[in-house]
Design an enzyme around this catalytic site. Structure first.
Site, PDB file in Angstrom:
ATOM      1  N   SER A 113      53.581  34.201  41.926  1.00 28.37           N
ATOM      2  CA  SER A 113      52.362  34.989  41.799  1.00 28.37           C
ATOM      3  C   SER A 113      51.159  34.360  42.470  1.00 28.37           C
ATOM      4  O   SER A 113      51.087  33.134  42.624  1.00 28.37           O
ATOM      5  CB  SER A 113      52.000  35.157  40.312  1.00 28.37           C
ATOM      6  OG  SER A 113      53.055  35.684  39.570  1.00 28.37           O
ATOM      7  N   ILE A 124      43.760  39.882  38.168  1.00 22.88           N
ATOM      8  CA  ILE A 124      44.862  40.648  38.717  1.00 22.88           C
ATOM      9  C   ILE A 124      45.895  39.667  39.291  1.00 22.88           C
ATOM     10  O   ILE A 124      45.586  38.879  40.184  1.00 22.88           O
ATOM     11  CB  ILE A 124      44.372  41.603  39.824  1.00 22.88           C
ATOM     12  CG1 ILE A 124      43.237  42.503  39.321  1.00 22.88           C
ATOM     13  CG2 ILE A 124      45.539  42.406  40.387  1.00 22.88           C
ATOM     14  CD1 ILE A 124      43.595  43.370  38.129  1.00 22.88           C
ATOM     15  N   GLU A 125      47.096  39.719  38.749  1.00 21.03           N
ATOM     16  CA  GLU A 125      48.201  38.897  39.203  1.00 21.03           C
ATOM     17  C   GLU A 125      49.111  39.757  40.081  1.00 21.03           C
ATOM     18  O   GLU A 125      49.524  40.833  39.672  1.00 21.03           O
ATOM     19  CB  GLU A 125      48.979  38.367  37.992  1.00 21.03           C
ATOM     20  CG  GLU A 125      50.127  37.448  38.332  1.00 21.03           C
ATOM     21  CD  GLU A 125      50.844  36.935  37.075  1.00 21.03           C
ATOM     22  OE1 GLU A 125      51.861  36.233  37.232  1.00 21.03           O
ATOM     23  OE2 GLU A 125      50.406  37.242  35.947  1.00 21.03           O
ATOM     24  N   ILE A 126      49.364  39.288  41.285  1.00 28.57           N
ATOM     25  CA  ILE A 126      50.247  39.986  42.221  1.00 28.57           C
ATOM     26  C   ILE A 126      51.475  39.108  42.385  1.00 28.57           C
ATOM     27  O   ILE A 126      51.356  37.927  42.741  1.00 28.57           O
ATOM     28  CB  ILE A 126      49.547  40.228  43.570  1.00 28.57           C
ATOM     29  CG1 ILE A 126      48.257  41.034  43.327  1.00 28.57           C
ATOM     30  CG2 ILE A 126      50.486  40.934  44.538  1.00 28.57           C
ATOM     31  CD1 ILE A 126      47.338  41.054  44.522  1.00 28.57           C
TER      32      ILE A 126
END
Length: 130
Positions: A113, A124-126
């Site tokens: 991540s 916001i974690e992608i």
């Protein structure tokens, strides 16, 4: 009893900046729809089989969360592209990474991540699955 998440509601104090981030940077699609009682025009951000309904702070739709405030969410999204491609898109859009890439544990196993903040300072974690 529960199968999956259909939508969640994000309260924003900066609707134009919020829509820009989620559409231009993250690639979601803006949807306008009429809903509620009484029916009113609404906006949502669609991705995959889910969406994020938008509420503007101070003009939320009923019913709403007990204390709807911008910046209170911590969301993790699984990217549709490799994480390195997502990082490159963030860089191309001039969006700073707060942390990462790091290894974490997601709902179905290990993920890799990066973290960013949206215009309302939600975390916001992608991620990509490992």
């Amino acid at each position: 009893m529960i199968d999956h998440l259909d939508h969640l509601v994000l309260t924003t104090s900066r609707p134009a900046a919020c829509i820009d981030f989620y559409t231009r940077v993250l690639g979601m699609q803006l949807e306008r729809f009429v809903g509620g009682t009484p029916p009113v025009e609404r906006q949502a951000l669609k991705f995959g089989h889910q969406k994020i309904n938008l509420h503007v702070q101070g003009a939320e739709f009923e019913p709403k969360a007990h204390l709807p405030v911008p910046g209170a969410l911590d969301l993790c999204f699984i990217a549709a592209v490799p994480l390195d491609a997502a990082i490159a898109r963030l860089a191309a859009c001039g969006w700073p990474v707060v942390e990462g890439p790091v290894e974490r544990t997601g709902a179905t196993g290990k993920i890799r991540s990066v973290y960013v903040r949206d215009p309302d300072l939600n975390l916001i974690e992608i991620s990509e699955r490992l």
